[in-house]
Design a protein around this motif. Structure first.
Motif: not given
Lengths: 183, 337
Positions: B217-245
């Motif tokens: 309660v009142e904790k932010d789960v993103n403080d507990i875990w977040h990806p190391e390199d968010p931009f690369t992760t986001l790029t990969d997800i967009m590519r897998r979703d078939g959207r533009e990078i």
């Protein structure tokens, strides 16, 4: 008025162990009644033990109650809380009602000790929208402006001078006079 | 004070003769008190700092009453014998046997069972239950994140904190006095094990929910875990979703070439806004913007609804446990619900 409260530790009201989010647990874990069997200063305490104690224990099975007679010493209430704190209330010459009130107080508090509350409420997220910055609700039109810009360099509001105000009044007068009179 | 009263009394009554020893014997604090206290203090200093006294060594201590109240306090029904077992650690039995052997008893019999089995049982149950509950709370969170949140709840520090605050500290029978973090944590696991034996798995589940899972309660789960390199992760997800990078764009900036510079970067894909973030350099702002976009995809934004701690995965409306994708395979369509 004394300023002693300035030296108290400060804090916000907090529930220990998110108490009440899941279920509520009474924070008082142990209560010891220490009293003398024949000194008059323990009279109120003895009356409490005689008339009230069994009802109290039946109502609060989560609190371990110990009764400790000790000869020729002043009575006290020793309360131990789940957070490891211990509070001792000296009950010398207390009446039955006073003992009852103190027991009720000890039962209902969290054992955190006295703190000077900075506010009567607390939140980790004071704003849902996030903090304000100069970019919040900024006019998108400003993205296209090249600085330095003459219009934007002016003061936002310039107060009218007395002459300007007089001219305005004069023009208003003229306008009314020019209007055809109604008959 | 009483000596003073004596003097006043004698003058009022007209007895002018006041013997000297009357004043001295009428002292409020006796002559022997100060030297005795001094001697006690000297001996205390000579001994050095002592460990705090064990609560169970006091005269006012009753194990049976303590065990009974422990269950009642938590609104649970425990089998007394099982609860007693939950608090008895292996190290305590070993220590007791050794002390008996030293005293000259050849075959010491303690009639005590340790909590090894209960700890294993409790650990397995807690792992399963917490995993189940956390995945209900965060249906779109990737597998790594779910695992990190579960580990956060199950690490010794957290469990020891909970264990201490429900009042196990004084009841533990262990060789380490006062009990260490690990002992406190394993006691909580054993208590859960005891509850499974006493009242069944559903009750034990509610116990874990109310005391362990509520720590989120009142904790932010993103403080507990977040990806190391968010931009690369986001790029990969967009590519897998078939959207533009994703395309980072500078939305706002102020104070360039000063130490108080701020840049605000927005991330867009197909001209659709994904997220924004601000930082002291453009690179930091870009990563934070990607992080913000990932938050939106995982449905863990800062303004998300508070977690519900009223669900009961063992109740009637049991949802099948959700399969979470790993972050390297995460797709918007892959995520069920």
């Amino acid at each position: 008025m004394s300023n002693n409260n300035l030296f108290l530790p400060v804090g916000f009201p907090r529930a220990p162990l998110a108490n009440g989010v899941g279920r509520w647990i009474c924070q008082l874990q142990r209560l010891t009644f220490k009293f003398c069997k024949n000194y008059p200063s323990s009279r109120g305490m003895r009356e409490f033990l005689e008339f009230e104690l069994l009802d109290f224990t039946k109502k609060n099975p989560g609190i371990v109650v110990y009764v400790k007679p000790r000869r020729h010493r002043a009575p006290n209430l020793t309360a131990e809380y789940l957070n490891g704190e211990k509070q001792i209330v000296d009950c010398r010459n207390f009446s039955y009602e006073e003992v009852k009130k103190w027991v009720s107080l000890l039962r209902s508090q969290s054992g955190r000790g006295t703190v000077r509350l900075l506010k009567m409420w607390h939140t980790d997220h004071p704003s849902i929208q996030g903090p304000w910055s100069p970019f919040v609700n900024r006019d998108p039109k400003l993205n296209w402006v090249e600085f330095p810009n003459e219009d934007l360099s002016q003061p936002i509001y310039i107060e009218k001078s007395a002459t300007e105000k007089l001219i305005e009044i004069f023009e208003e007068q003229q306008r009314i006079e020019r209007q055809p009179k109604q008959e | 004070m009483s000596a003073l009263r004596l003097v006043i009394q004698s003058t009022i009554c007209g007895t002018n003769v006041l013997r000297c020893h009357e004043i001295f014997t009428a002292r409020g604090i006796k002559r022997w008190v100060a030297p005795t206290l001094k001697e006690l203090e000297r001996r205390r200093k000579k001994l050095g700092p002592q460990p705090p006294p064990l609560r169970s060594s006091f005269v006012e201590w009753n194990y049976k009453a303590e065990w009974y109240s422990f269950g009642k306090r938590l609104h649970e029904e425990f089998n007394e014998h099982t609860l007693q077992r939950a608090f008895t650690h292996r190290s305590y039995i070993v220590k007791e046997e050794e002390s008996q052997k030293e005293a000259g008893i050849e075959n010491p019999e303690l009639n005590l069972e340790d909590n090894q089995k209960l700890i294993v049982e409790g650990t397995n149950f807690m792992k399963k239950y917490i995993r189940n509950y956390v995945s209900l709370l965060l249906p779109k969170f990737p597998e790594e994140g779910i695992r990190a949140v579960c580990n956060y709840l199950l690490e010794d520090k957290m469990l020891a904190f909970i264990s201490e605050n429900i009042g196990t500290k004084d009841l533990i029978l262990s060789s380490d006095v006062p009990p260490e973090e690990e002992t406190l944590a394993s006691t909580l696991k054993a208590v859960v094990g005891a509850l499974i034996e006493s009242s069944g798995e559903e009750k034990a589940g509610l116990f874990v929910r109310d005391f362990v899972v509520t720590q989120l309660v009142e904790k932010d789960v993103n403080d507990i875990w977040h990806p190391e390199d968010p931009f690369t992760t986001l790029t990969d997800i967009m590519r897998r979703d078939g959207r533009e990078i994703p395309e980072p764009r500078l939305i706002n900036e102020t104070g360039r070439n000063t130490i108080l510079s701020t840049y605000e970067v927005g991330v867009y894909s197909d001209k659709q806004f994904l997220g924004s973030g601000s930082g002291e350099t453009i690179e930091v702002a870009k990563q934070l913007a990607a992080h913000n976009a990932l938050r939106r995809l995982f449905k863990t934004t800062e303004n998300m609804l508070p977690f519900s701690f009223k669900m009961n995965p063992y109740g009637e409306h049991v949802k099948p446990s959700i399969e979470h994708c790993s972050i390297s395979e995460w797709k918007s369509k892959n995520v069920n619900c």
